[in-house]
Design a protein around this motif. Structure first.
Motif, mmCIF file in Angstrom:
data_model
loop_
_atom_site.group_PDB
_atom_site.id
_atom_site.type_symbol
_atom_site.label_atom_id
_atom_site.label_comp_id
_atom_site.label_asym_id
_atom_site.label_seq_id
_atom_site.Cartn_x
_atom_site.Cartn_y
_atom_site.Cartn_z
ATOM 1 N N LEU A 340 10.650 -23.712 -19.620
ATOM 2 C CA LEU A 340 12.069 -23.565 -19.931
ATOM 3 C C LEU A 340 12.546 -24.547 -20.992
ATOM 4 O O LEU A 340 13.655 -24.391 -21.496
ATOM 5 N N SER A 341 11.726 -25.540 -21.316
ATOM 6 C CA SER A 341 12.136 -26.519 -22.325
ATOM 7 C C SER A 341 11.541 -26.240 -23.692
ATOM 8 O O SER A 341 11.708 -27.036 -24.613
ATOM 9 N N GLN A 342 10.828 -25.124 -23.824
ATOM 10 C CA GLN A 342 10.238 -24.785 -25.116
ATOM 11 C C GLN A 342 11.341 -24.513 -26.133
ATOM 12 O O GLN A 342 12.397 -23.972 -25.790
ATOM 13 N N CYS A 345 12.896 -20.991 -26.255
ATOM 14 C CA CYS A 345 13.407 -20.378 -25.027
ATOM 15 C C CYS A 345 14.871 -20.015 -25.145
ATOM 16 O O CYS A 345 15.324 -19.026 -24.586
ATOM 17 N N GLY A 346 15.646 -20.802 -25.909
ATOM 18 C CA GLY A 346 17.080 -20.555 -26.008
ATOM 19 C C GLY A 346 17.449 -19.379 -26.862
ATOM 20 O O GLY A 346 18.625 -19.072 -27.019
ATOM 21 N N GLY A 347 16.468 -18.686 -27.436
ATOM 22 C CA GLY A 347 16.761 -17.522 -28.267
ATOM 23 C C GLY A 347 17.011 -17.920 -29.702
ATOM 24 O O GLY A 347 16.976 -19.084 -30.099
ATOM 25 N N GLU A 348 17.284 -16.918 -30.526
ATOM 26 C CA GLU A 348 17.504 -17.147 -31.943
ATOM 27 C C GLU A 348 18.805 -17.903 -32.145
ATOM 28 O O GLU A 348 19.824 -17.632 -31.534
ATOM 29 N N ALA A 356 20.886 -28.315 -24.126
ATOM 30 C CA ALA A 356 21.514 -28.919 -22.942
ATOM 31 C C ALA A 356 21.496 -27.949 -21.773
ATOM 32 O O ALA A 356 21.280 -28.343 -20.620
ATOM 33 N N GLU A 357 21.691 -26.662 -22.052
ATOM 34 C CA GLU A 357 21.668 -25.659 -20.994
ATOM 35 C C GLU A 357 20.271 -25.528 -20.409
ATOM 36 O O GLU A 357 20.104 -25.367 -19.197
ATOM 37 N N GLN A 358 19.244 -25.618 -21.264
ATOM 38 C CA GLN A 358 17.871 -25.576 -20.776
ATOM 39 C C GLN A 358 17.592 -26.746 -19.845
ATOM 40 O O GLN A 358 16.999 -26.578 -18.779
ATOM 41 N N GLU A 359 18.030 -27.938 -20.228
ATOM 42 C CA GLU A 359 17.824 -29.109 -19.379
ATOM 43 C C GLU A 359 18.559 -28.963 -18.054
ATOM 44 O O GLU A 359 18.056 -29.347 -17.000
ATOM 45 N N ASN A 360 19.760 -28.404 -18.114
ATOM 46 C CA ASN A 360 20.533 -28.200 -16.887
ATOM 47 C C ASN A 360 19.842 -27.208 -15.962
ATOM 48 O O ASN A 360 19.802 -27.392 -14.736
ATOM 49 N N LEU A 361 19.273 -26.143 -16.533
ATOM 50 C CA LEU A 361 18.553 -25.161 -15.725
ATOM 51 C C LEU A 361 17.358 -25.800 -15.021
ATOM 52 O O LEU A 361 17.127 -25.574 -13.831
ATOM 53 N N VAL A 362 16.593 -26.592 -15.768
ATOM 54 C CA VAL A 362 15.410 -27.244 -15.188
ATOM 55 C C VAL A 362 15.839 -28.181 -14.060
ATOM 56 O O VAL A 362 15.203 -28.225 -12.995
#
Length: 987
Positions: A340-342, A345-348, A356-362
């Motif tokens: 999820l931190s790649q 992963c956040g899209g184009e 920040a959203e990726q970190e929050n998800l993890v």
């Protein structure tokens, strides 16, 4: 049948808890990828094979050179040069082989590509725990351990993938390794990683690795030699193959998926063969390789499911190893952190916000794993870790929804990754598709659970679904294989206190998916329906043959009863076709009933439910004695619709679950009478969002257009409109072009990107409610473009309680000057200030259509308020300006009080009084205050209410009219009541 198989088939079935005991054996870290790695067909087939010269023997050279003493050393020198050339050629061929294998095994399936190109095997691979095992452990259940005990107990006898061929405990060199694991543990992915490691020089133990797919080998029965088999699959190894068995080349054969081959190790069944040039059936090659009779120095690693481990006699196996999965939650966290931190992963176009959203998800996912919830048990299987990440990516990073990307599609593709081409038991002559068997058995359990609203299943429930139909030895053998290989993929012991001896679906949504598949496949039939269908097909086929015979006989013999008999034969298939139509109606009725259950009306929408099931619910944990909430199965009808889409039906066809086009058409036709009719009635916002999501999953544009065409008023208030939901709404509404009377998106967490996604829908809405959405200046820029569009029909726009600010007001004012559709604009509590009001006043003079403007609660002073009113006086249509709860002095109040609609053309709503009378809009002003109080500064509201009360009391004292005094007293009582509740905190 071997003795081991006989023992297995005779295992007692008195207690299903043996299944639970068997689960604990494999509860250790597993591979993170679930995609099956097929062995390439003819890798490097474009490379031309170089010629090969077999070396002469030393005796031949000596005999040839006896006549010349000075040249007696030439043969040795020539042999050395040829050996060097062969080594160079072999080295080049192996390098080509490594390059081809690396390209093939690094290839991502379509399901992986939605994560972007940054997700390579090396980037996101987490090695699972591999435990050294034995054949006795495969046949004997492990001790009964709960999930919590397994998480806390370290896995013993752990061995790494690269150490599988180390010497055993007795010091013997290991040549044959059997690596086994249940479906979903990632056996194929682990092999892919092993091959890629060798290609990149990280497996120096072996000089040559040759992978074979046993599924590929099972399709060929023609005799072929080992050398021909290798060159057929890997053409560029022609220079290397002749050295096999004649050199010290360290070779590793990989046999992936041994359960697909029927091997016979008896001499009477498979003859001995030590010649790699002798043509024999592929299964005989495998048997002799494992016997070490063919290429005895070669190393072999075999991957298989537990049920097939016993097919290889123990004397031919040097080491048994079991893939145990992610038993350690730290391994699960590591996988999710990497995945999820790649960057992709956040899209184009993802920026810092997405990071920040990726970190929050993890972080949220890690906290949920630490609670040891059911998701922790599910993530023992690396394949489910993949599903969790894919679902989160779908929920959080989907900016636009392509037709192929649906939640049903994710689950269908997930099953294809794990079950594509899989048969339950290759030794069974019927070759039953594994997924078809699951749909009939586990699907039945899932459906009965949905209908009875339960997710936990006892031993009796399992016996009813799996054992009740057991009639033959073949069926019992299939069930044994299912228990061993597949059961734990779908069902696992419950982790809730007090329910440890029950089973739940590993992923809750999988229960609803399999229940939907069970219904759509038509497995939910009565005995009469099943017998009638088979009899109808038989009579239908016979009647065609009878028709030919009757036509011939009727021309020779005048037997009038023959055509009558023939017509009678035709009656039954016709009658049964009508019954089949009733069955389609029943499926559509079930779908409608489940989709519009009134008891589910006020639940969260299904996408939020999925999100909560993965990330958990923040807050205090439920007390064990507290009554649980009722189970909700709102995904069940949505999955039913999604399975009927053309793409998912095509994937299910590959899995052996066929849904005919005619059946899908008839179900869709029946749905128009039920689903669309029920969708016309007013639905709560969350249910309406579910309805839109259902239409998106169904992937039928004509059906969706007919369903939404009648929706004139759409309220999604308080639904958290994520990018995915916005895309779904835009996609479904895009199937028509009709105007919408009202679209309510109040408190939906919208931002500028959301408005950009919904732009085509917003253009067609007459009344647009966008209150309470934190829409700033960037969003106002999107609204400006919306209002200036030539196809815009927005007549009422409400932006109350948004941080518009002075810069946002500039964009809105620009749109106001040239817009021709807007008649009502509410900017209540939008932090305009005097600067924003002045900007709007300047551009308002160019507008000709606005009738009502609300600038209340914007900290306007006398000067700004009077400037707005002065412009409003000259406006041809504007007759009402709301200015209450602003910083207006007594002088400003008197100036605004003097306005008269009949004289000045505008009325300013500032206070609850108009001179010595109560304002006609007092109730409107108080209702606005009460409605918005949760979002306003309570102290400031209290001060304004106190000011209004003083103004009411002052105006009442100035009038002698008893009727007016009574009106003042009534309004004063309402204000005092509101002040009292505000001070008590009850408002």
């Amino acid at each position: 049948m071997s003795r081991a198989m006989q023992c297995q088939s005779c295992l007692p079935w008195g207690s299903w808890m043996q299944l639970q005991r068997s689960l604990s054996r494999s509860r250790g870290p597993r591979s993170v990828h679930v995609c099956a790695a097929s062995v390439p067909g003819e890798l490097g087939s474009d490379l031309e094979p170089s010629s090969w010269h077999f070396p002469f023997s030393c005796r031949g050279y000596v005999s040839y050179q006896q006549g010349s003493g000075e040249n007696s050393v030439q043969p040795s020198s020539s042999h050395h040069r040829q050996s060097q050339l062969r080594n160079v050629a072999s080295s080049a061929a192996i390098k080509k082989h490594q390059k081809s294998l690396s390209a093939w095994f690094s290839h991502q399936p379509n399901e992986e590509r939605q994560f972007g190109p940054s997700f390579s095997l090396d980037a996101v691979h987490v090695d699972p725990v591999i435990r050294e095992s034995s054949l006795e452990e495969v046949l004997k259940p492990s001790p009964d351990l709960t999930i919590q005990e397994q998480l806390q107990q370290p896995c013993r006898q752990v061995i790494s993938l690269h150490n599988l061929f180390d010497v055993d405990a007795c010091g013997r060199q290991v040549r044959n390794v059997v690596l086994y694991g249940t479906v979903g543990t990632g056996k194929s992915t682990l092999i892919k990683k092993m091959v890629v490691d060798w290609c990149h020089g990280r497996l120096p133990r072996f000089e040559l690795v040759i992978p074979f797919s046993c599924e590929d080998l099972s399709h060929s029965h023609a005799p072929i030699s080992l050398r021909r088999l290798i060159t057929k699959k890997y053409q560029h190894l022609r220079d290397v193959v002749p050295t096999l068995g004649t050199s010290n080349l360290k070779v590793l054969f990989i046999l992936n998926g041994l359960e697909r081959l029927n091997l016979d190790f008896r001499l009477a069944g498979t003859e001995l063969c030590c010649d790699p040039n002798e043509p024999v059936p592929p299964s005989a090659i495998v048997v002799n390789l494992l016997r070490k009779y063919l290429l005895p120095e070669a190393s072999i690693i075999v991957t298989t499911r537990p049920s097939a481990v016993r097919r290889i006699p123990a004397k031919y196996v040097g080491r048994y190893a079991e893939i145990c999965g992610f038993s350690d939650t730290n391994l699960q966290k590591l996988y999710f952190q990497m995945r999820l931190s790649q960057p992709g992963c956040g899209g184009e176009g993802s920026g810092g916000g997405s990071s920040a959203e990726q970190e929050n998800l993890v972080e949220m996912l890690s906290r949920n794993l630490e609670r040891h919830n059911q998701i922790t048990a599910a993530c023992f299987l690396p394949s489910y870790c993949w599903l969790v990440c894919t679902t989160l990516h779908f929920l959080y990073f989907t900016r636009t929804v392509p037709p192929s990307q649906t939640l049903t599609g994710i689950y269908t593709s997930f099953l294809r990754l794990n079950f594509s081409g899989e048969v339950l038991d290759s030794t069974d002559p019927n070759n039953i598709s594994m997924m078809k068997y699951v749909a009939k058995t586990v699907g039945k359990l899932a459906y009965e659970g949905v209908m009875s609203r339960k997710t936990c299943f006892s031993e009796d429930d399992l016996q009813q679904c799996f054992e009740v139909a057991m009639k033959t030895e073949s069926e019992l053998n299939l069930l044994e294989v299912f228990r061993s290989d597949v059961f734990r993929f779908f069902l696992s012991p419950c982790v809730q206190p007090g329910k440890e001896h029950t089973f739940v679906f590993t992923i809750p949504a999988m229960q609803e998916y399999l229940a939907a598949l069970y219904v759509v496949l038509g497995e939910k039939k009565t005995l009469a329906q099943r017998v009638g269908k088979e009899l109808s097909e038989v009579i239908g086929r016979v009647s065609e043959d009878v028709a030919v015979v009757v036509n011939i006989i009727s021309k020779v013999l005048p037997l009038r009863f023959l055509p009558v008999l023939f017509n009678l034969l035709k009656i039954f298939p016709r009658y049964f076709s009508r019954l089949s139509g009733k069955e389609r109606d029943a499926i559509a009725h079930t779908m409608a009933e489940e989709l519009f259950k009134e008891e589910d009306y006020y639940n969260d929408d299904v996408l939020d439910q999925i999100n909560s099931s993965i990330l958990g619910v923040e807050g205090p944990m439920r007390h064990p004695d507290e009554a649980p909430d009722d189970e909700v199965f709102e995904l069940f009808p949505i999955f039913m619709g999604g399975i009927l889409s053309r793409r998912n039906r095509a994937i299910l066809e590959q899995l052996g679950c066929s849904i005919k086009n005619l059946a899908a058409f008839e179900i869709a036709k029946a749905m128009k009478k039920t689903v669309i009719r029920k969708g016309h009635k007013g639905l709560p916002p969350s249910e309406l969002m579910d309805y839109f999501f259902f239409l998106h999953e169904f992937q039928n544009e004509r059906f969706a257009a007919e369903a939404v065409r009648s929706l004139r008023t759409i309220s999604l208030a308080s639904v958290k409109m994520t990018p995915l939901k916005c895309s779904v709404l835009a996609s479904v509404m895009g199937t028509t072009c009709h105007q919408v009377e009202e679209l309510n998106l109040t408190s939906c967490n919208l931002d500028s990107s959301s408005l950009r996604t919904l732009f085509p829908v917003l253009l067609r809405c007459k009344a647009l409610h966008l209150q309470l959405n934190s829409l700033g200046s960037d969003a106002c820029k999107e609204i400006r473009d919306l209002l200036l569009h030539d196809k815009c029909v927005v007549s009422s726009l409400r932006l109350a309680n948004n941080p518009v600010g002075e810069q946002g007001a500039a964009f809105l004012a620009e749109a106001l000057a040239r817009n021709r559709s807007l008649t009502q604009l509410s900017l209540l509590h939008t932090a305009l200030g005097d600067g924003g009001a002045d900007t709007i006043a300047r551009h308002l003079a160019q507008n000709r259509h606005l009738r009502e403007l609300n600038l209340g609660y914007n900290s306007l002073t006398d000067a700004a308020a009077l400037r707005v009113v002065e412009v409003a006086k000259t406006h041809p249509a504007l007759d009402k300006v709301h200015l209450y709860f602003n910083d207006i002095s007594e002088d400003g109040k008197r100036a605004l009080h003097s306005l008269r609609t009949e004289r000045d053309g505008v009325r300013a709503l500032v206070f609850l009084t108009v001179g010595t009378d109560v304002s006609d809009y007092w109730s409107h002003i108080l209702s606005v205050v009460q409605r918005n109080l949760p979002f306003w500064d309570r102290e400031r509201v209290r001060q304004h209410l106190a000011l209004l009360l003083r103004d009411l009391e002052s105006s009442r004292s100035q009038t002698a009219n008893p009727w007016r005094k009574a009106k003042f007293l009534r309004v004063e009582s309402e204000v005092k009541k509101m002040l009292g509740k505000l001070q008590d905190g009850t408002l």
